[in-house]
Motif scaffolding. Structure first.
Motif, PDB file in Angstrom:
ATOM      1  N   TYR A  17     -15.582  18.316 -26.837  1.00 17.66           N
ATOM      2  CA  TYR A  17     -16.312  19.588 -27.438  1.00 17.66           C
ATOM      3  C   TYR A  17     -16.931  20.721 -26.422  1.00 17.66           C
ATOM      4  O   TYR A  17     -17.134  21.769 -26.781  1.00 17.66           O
ATOM      5  N   LEU A  18     -16.432  20.299 -24.815  1.00 24.58           N
ATOM      6  CA  LEU A  18     -16.749  21.362 -23.901  1.00 24.58           C
ATOM      7  C   LEU A  18     -15.301  21.585 -23.324  1.00 24.58           C
ATOM      8  O   LEU A  18     -14.545  20.648 -23.355  1.00 24.58           O
ATOM      9  N   PRO A  19     -15.098  22.652 -22.658  1.00 24.35           N
ATOM     10  CA  PRO A  19     -14.135  22.745 -21.685  1.00 24.35           C
ATOM     11  C   PRO A  19     -14.396  21.900 -20.700  1.00 24.35           C
ATOM     12  O   PRO A  19     -15.265  21.770 -20.206  1.00 24.35           O
ATOM     13  N   VAL A  20     -13.070  21.367 -19.866  1.00 27.58           N
ATOM     14  CA  VAL A  20     -13.527  20.286 -18.997  1.00 27.58           C
ATOM     15  C   VAL A  20     -14.194  20.958 -17.754  1.00 27.58           C
ATOM     16  O   VAL A  20     -14.992  20.383 -17.123  1.00 27.58           O
ATOM     17  N   SER A  21     -13.905  22.289 -17.418  1.00 28.51           N
ATOM     18  CA  SER A  21     -14.874  22.981 -16.378  1.00 28.51           C
ATOM     19  C   SER A  21     -16.330  22.795 -16.620  1.00 28.51           C
ATOM     20  O   SER A  21     -17.191  22.535 -15.530  1.00 28.51           O
ATOM     21  N   THR A  22     -16.610  23.268 -17.911  1.00 24.95           N
ATOM     22  CA  THR A  22     -18.143  23.157 -18.188  1.00 24.95           C
ATOM     23  C   THR A  22     -18.523  21.836 -18.235  1.00 24.95           C
ATOM     24  O   THR A  22     -19.601  21.686 -17.497  1.00 24.95           O
ATOM     25  N   PHE A  23     -17.692  20.889 -18.725  1.00 29.22           N
ATOM     26  CA  PHE A  23     -18.285  19.638 -18.905  1.00 29.22           C
ATOM     27  C   PHE A  23     -18.663  18.970 -17.404  1.00 29.22           C
ATOM     28  O   PHE A  23     -19.489  18.282 -17.080  1.00 29.22           O
ATOM     29  N   ALA A  24     -17.467  19.433 -16.536  1.00 29.17           N
ATOM     30  CA  ALA A  24     -17.674  18.768 -15.010  1.00 29.17           C
ATOM     31  C   ALA A  24     -19.052  19.357 -14.528  1.00 29.17           C
ATOM     32  O   ALA A  24     -19.959  18.570 -13.545  1.00 29.17           O
ATOM     33  N   LEU A  25     -19.417  20.666 -14.952  1.00 26.89           N
ATOM     34  CA  LEU A  25     -20.440  21.183 -14.204  1.00 26.89           C
ATOM     35  C   LEU A  25     -21.707  20.768 -14.627  1.00 26.89           C
ATOM     36  O   LEU A  25     -22.800  20.323 -14.053  1.00 26.89           O
ATOM     37  N   VAL A  26     -22.095  20.447 -15.973  1.00 26.14           N
ATOM     38  CA  VAL A  26     -23.062  20.067 -16.545  1.00 26.14           C
ATOM     39  C   VAL A  26     -23.153  18.391 -16.344  1.00 26.14           C
ATOM     40  O   VAL A  26     -24.322  18.156 -15.840  1.00 26.14           O
ATOM     41  N   ALA A  27     -22.305  17.766 -16.190  1.00 26.75           N
ATOM     42  CA  ALA A  27     -22.152  16.445 -15.639  1.00 26.75           C
ATOM     43  C   ALA A  27     -22.897  16.251 -14.361  1.00 26.75           C
ATOM     44  O   ALA A  27     -23.195  15.232 -13.975  1.00 26.75           O
ATOM     45  N   ALA A  28     -22.927  17.089 -13.524  1.00 26.23           N
ATOM     46  CA  ALA A  28     -23.405  17.114 -12.218  1.00 26.23           C
ATOM     47  C   ALA A  28     -24.942  16.882 -12.153  1.00 26.23           C
ATOM     48  O   ALA A  28     -25.599  16.439 -11.288  1.00 26.23           O
ATOM     49  N   THR A  29     -25.712  16.983 -13.439  1.00 24.18           N
ATOM     50  CA  THR A  29     -27.013  16.852 -13.508  1.00 24.18           C
ATOM     51  C   THR A  29     -27.252  15.580 -13.513  1.00 24.18           C
ATOM     52  O   THR A  29     -28.682  15.102 -13.134  1.00 24.18           O
ATOM     53  N   ASN A  48     -20.224   5.585 -22.524  1.00 20.19           N
ATOM     54  CA  ASN A  48     -18.891   6.181 -22.644  1.00 20.19           C
ATOM     55  C   ASN A  48     -18.490   7.092 -23.760  1.00 20.19           C
ATOM     56  O   ASN A  48     -17.945   7.879 -23.740  1.00 20.19           O
ATOM     57  N   LEU A  49     -19.215   6.438 -24.966  1.00 17.16           N
ATOM     58  CA  LEU A  49     -18.956   7.023 -26.241  1.00 17.16           C
ATOM     59  C   LEU A  49     -19.468   8.712 -26.079  1.00 17.16           C
ATOM     60  O   LEU A  49     -18.937   9.546 -26.590  1.00 17.16           O
ATOM     61  N   MET A  50     -20.746   8.690 -25.641  1.00 16.62           N
ATOM     62  CA  MET A  50     -21.157  10.139 -25.561  1.00 16.62           C
ATOM     63  C   MET A  50     -20.552  11.013 -24.673  1.00 16.62           C
ATOM     64  O   MET A  50     -19.970  12.284 -24.795  1.00 16.62           O
ATOM     65  N   TYR A  51     -19.929  10.524 -23.388  1.00 19.09           N
ATOM     66  CA  TYR A  51     -19.024  11.273 -22.738  1.00 19.09           C
ATOM     67  C   TYR A  51     -17.521  11.599 -23.296  1.00 19.09           C
ATOM     68  O   TYR A  51     -17.094  12.608 -23.134  1.00 19.09           O
ATOM     69  N   SER A  52     -17.156  10.733 -24.225  1.00 18.18           N
ATOM     70  CA  SER A  52     -15.920  10.977 -24.874  1.00 18.18           C
ATOM     71  C   SER A  52     -16.179  12.294 -25.946  1.00 18.18           C
ATOM     72  O   SER A  52     -15.447  13.076 -26.080  1.00 18.18           O
ATOM     73  N   TYR A  53     -17.527  12.219 -26.704  1.00 22.46           N
ATOM     74  CA  TYR A  53     -17.569  13.327 -27.672  1.00 22.46           C
ATOM     75  C   TYR A  53     -17.827  14.550 -26.507  1.00 22.46           C
ATOM     76  O   TYR A  53     -17.177  15.759 -27.009  1.00 22.46           O
ATOM     77  N   ALA A  54     -18.522  14.437 -25.790  1.00 20.77           N
ATOM     78  CA  ALA A  54     -18.789  15.860 -25.088  1.00 20.77           C
ATOM     79  C   ALA A  54     -17.343  16.303 -24.254  1.00 20.77           C
ATOM     80  O   ALA A  54     -17.304  17.502 -24.378  1.00 20.77           O
TER      81      ALA A  54
END
Length: 339
Positions: free
Chosen positions: A91-103, A82-88
């Motif tokens: 630091y990322l636009p939410v649209s980019t975050f959602a797409l990278v998180a798809a990995t 959860n902490l890593m997700y909070s930092y991410a």
């Protein structure tokens, strides 16, 4: 019930991700507070647990000495994930975050194969490869995303990218470990056991977040952060509460999908929010929908469809053999457990 759980996962993850970004956009800055909201709503599950009928006679009751180390281990892992997700997310636009998180779907395909003996077909392999390339495309093309240069701290975009990948890998591992826990330790698959496991592991994760909040000294900044919040104290509290409830709803429904189908199926369901979060982010937060981001979104959606088509084929084969489609989705190797 599976369709209902899928809907809750979809809505909960979308709302929680958007509220998490709204917290940062409106003046919130505490990573540990953002981490706490992801597991801090777990005490609410005690109410549901009290209202749920008792386990049927003969239901397995594993010893506390067996379950406590599992709760502590999984809970600690969830807390740092959860902490890593909070930092991410900061630091990322939410649209980019959602797409990278798809990995996380690609990572979960691997962990499901290694830990849960999940079948790994050509279509699932295609899904893994396409999602990996989609994330790589976003990483390479980060300079084209205007938000990364204008609104984010210098050099933080790539850190957010790496943290999102790491958090996605750990999340995939957590899902597979949950599946193993129910198969080998818990034995039962009732709603009460889902609530117990979810509540206990998230209480440990919340304790990790509270310890981090106190040790880092961020707790001293909370009153000032609340006063300076863009839409006032009431909206600050409502944002955190809404985020906490959304994450718990998503987590419980996801855990129910793990017990009813598989960890990989639960992860695929969460990936359905891919096309939704970037679109809402453009409308609500002004994120730029660049060409690279649009191509990555289409690639991620294609990867998702590849996995869905594999489940469609499994369902047709199960129907031809007179089996339950959900049981077929659970099949790992030759083992088929009751849904």
């Amino acid at each position: 019930m599976v369709l209902l759980d899928m809907l809750v996962v979809l809505c909960g993850q979308t709302v929680a991700t958007l509220l998490g970004r709204y917290y940062y956009n409106s003046g919130g800055n505490s990573k540990w507070m953002a981490t706490l909201t992801q597991s801090g709503g777990s005490p609410l599950l005690a109410v549901l647990l009290l209202l749920t009928p008792a386990d049927p006679v003969g239901e397995p009751r594993p010893a506390a000495a067996k379950m406590v180390p599992i709760y502590l281990g999984l809970g600690t892992l969830i807390g740092f994930d959860n902490l890593m997700y909070s930092y991410a997310l900061q630091y990322l636009p939410v649209s980019t975050f959602a797409l990278v998180a798809a990995t996380q779907l690609a990572f979960n395909s691997v962990t499901s194969r290694l830990i849960n003996a999940q079948r790994f077909t050509a279509l699932i392999a295609n899904s893994v490869v396409v999602l990996t390339f989609a994330a790589a495309l976003l990483g390479v093309g980060s300079s084209s995303d205007g938000t990364s240069a204008a609104d984010l701290p210098r050099g933080k975009y790539m850190l957010g990218f790496v943290l999102t990948l790491a958090a996605s890998a750990v999340f995939a591992l957590i899902l597979s470990l949950f599946e193993v826990t129910f198969e080998r330790a818990v034995g039962g698959r009732t709603f009460r056991w889902v609530l117990r496991v979810q509540m206990c592991t998230n209480l440990v994760a919340a304790a990790v977040a509270v310890c981090g909040l106190l040790a880092s000294g961020e707790w001293k900044t909370i009153p000032g952060e609340m006063s300076a919040f863009e839409d006032g104290r009431a909206r600050y509290v409502a944002t955190l509460a809404g985020t906490a409830v959304s994450w718990q709803a998503m987590s419980v429904a996801s855990l129910r999908l793990i017990t009813r189908v598989s960890s990989l199926f639960a992860n695929v369901t969460g990936t359905v929010s891919l096309p939704l979060v970037p679109v809402f982010a453009v409308v609500l937060f002004g994120d730029r929908m660049t060409g690279i981001k649009a191509v990555a979104m289409l690639m991620a959606f294609w990867g998702f469809l590849s996995y869905v088509y594999q489940h469609y084929l499994d369902g047709r084969r199960a129907a031809a053999q007179g089996e339950c489609c959900v049981c077929a989705a659970r099949a790992g190797g030759e083992a088929v457990l009751p849904a």
